[in-house]
Design a protein around this motif. Structure first.
Motif, PDB file in Angstrom:
ATOM      1  N   UNK A 125      -1.304  -8.621   5.307  1.00 51.67           N
ATOM      2  CA  UNK A 125      -1.734  -7.279   4.929  1.00 51.67           C
ATOM      3  C   UNK A 125      -2.676  -6.740   5.999  1.00 51.67           C
ATOM      4  N   UNK A 126      -2.350  -5.549   6.473  1.00 53.41           N
ATOM      5  CA  UNK A 126      -3.052  -4.996   7.621  1.00 53.41           C
ATOM      6  C   UNK A 126      -4.285  -4.176   7.255  1.00 53.41           C
ATOM      7  N   UNK A 127      -4.231  -3.559   6.093  1.00 51.69           N
ATOM      8  CA  UNK A 127      -5.294  -2.647   5.699  1.00 51.69           C
ATOM      9  C   UNK A 127      -5.831  -3.069   4.336  1.00 51.69           C
ATOM     10  N   UNK A 128      -7.170  -2.991   4.199  1.00 51.63           N
ATOM     11  CA  UNK A 128      -7.836  -3.433   2.976  1.00 51.63           C
ATOM     12  C   UNK A 128      -8.854  -2.401   2.518  1.00 51.63           C
ATOM     13  N   UNK A 129      -8.995  -2.329   1.199  1.00 52.93           N
ATOM     14  CA  UNK A 129     -10.076  -1.535   0.641  1.00 52.93           C
ATOM     15  C   UNK A 129     -11.345  -2.366   0.565  1.00 52.93           C
ATOM     16  N   UNK A 130     -12.394  -1.740   0.057  1.00 59.77           N
ATOM     17  CA  UNK A 130     -13.701  -2.397   0.003  1.00 59.77           C
ATOM     18  C   UNK A 130     -13.887  -3.236  -1.252  1.00 59.77           C
ATOM     19  N   UNK A 131     -13.003  -3.058  -2.227  1.00 58.47           N
ATOM     20  CA  UNK A 131     -13.061  -3.857  -3.446  1.00 58.47           C
ATOM     21  C   UNK A 131     -13.757  -3.146  -4.592  1.00 58.47           C
ATOM     22  N   UNK A 132     -13.398  -3.536  -5.799  1.00 55.77           N
ATOM     23  CA  UNK A 132     -14.049  -3.025  -6.997  1.00 55.77           C
ATOM     24  C   UNK A 132     -14.281  -4.201  -7.944  1.00 55.77           C
ATOM     25  N   UNK A 133     -15.441  -4.229  -8.545  1.00 52.35           N
ATOM     26  CA  UNK A 133     -15.835  -5.375  -9.367  1.00 52.35           C
ATOM     27  C   UNK A 133     -15.276  -5.238 -10.782  1.00 52.35           C
ATOM     28  N   UNK A 134     -14.676  -6.309 -11.256  1.00 55.59           N
ATOM     29  CA  UNK A 134     -14.238  -6.395 -12.648  1.00 55.59           C
ATOM     30  C   UNK A 134     -15.021  -7.538 -13.295  1.00 55.59           C
ATOM     31  N   UNK A 135     -15.750  -7.196 -14.343  1.00 55.99           N
ATOM     32  CA  UNK A 135     -16.538  -8.175 -15.071  1.00 55.99           C
ATOM     33  C   UNK A 135     -16.010  -8.258 -16.498  1.00 55.99           C
ATOM     34  N   UNK A 136     -15.777  -9.459 -16.964  1.00 54.21           N
ATOM     35  CA  UNK A 136     -15.250  -9.665 -18.317  1.00 54.21           C
ATOM     36  C   UNK A 136     -16.259 -10.490 -19.103  1.00 54.21           C
TER      37      UNK A 136
END
Length: 122
Positions: free
Chosen positions: A109-120
């Motif tokens: 994968x060439x391009x990535x986002x910064x991420x988003x946190x999922x808390x359960x």
């Protein structure tokens, strides 16, 4: 060049649902496959789900099959990950990424986002 921005993460109780979005900029986005990956503290980044450029083909990690659904709207340059029946083990930072072909290897994968946190929570 493709830029990706994730959103939709947050805190949810076990059994709950969240929908993550991956918004892309770049006029060639519709030609890319998109994958969702996640990384929990102390663990390696793992593949969650992927979708090809047209949306016709999708794949899922065994751990999320039947609970998560990936989709895309190329008119909006957005890919979604609907997550239902969330479990404690789904908690992680979720990333979307773009690749030329649908696959589950983060190195492709060439391009990535910064991420988003999922808390359960229980």
């Amino acid at each position: 060049q493709v830029q990706l921005v994730e959103s939709g993460g947050g805190l949810v109780q076990t059994g709950g649902s969240l929908r993550l979005s991956c918004a892309a900029s770049g006029r060639t986005f519709s030609s890319y496959a998109v994958g969702w990956f996640r990384q929990a503290p102390g663990k390696e980044r793992e593949f969650v789900s992927g979708i090809n450029w047209s949306g016709r083909y999708t794949n899922y990690a065994d751990s999320v099959k039947g609970r998560f659904t990936i989709s895309r709207d190329n008119t909006k340059n957005t890919v979604y990950l609907q997550m239902n029946s969330l479990k404690l083990e789904d908690a992680a930072v979720y990333y979307c990424a773009a690749a030329r072909t649908l696959n589950d290897d983060p190195a492709k994968y060439n391009y990535w986002g910064q991420g988003t946190q999922v808390t359960v929570s229980s």
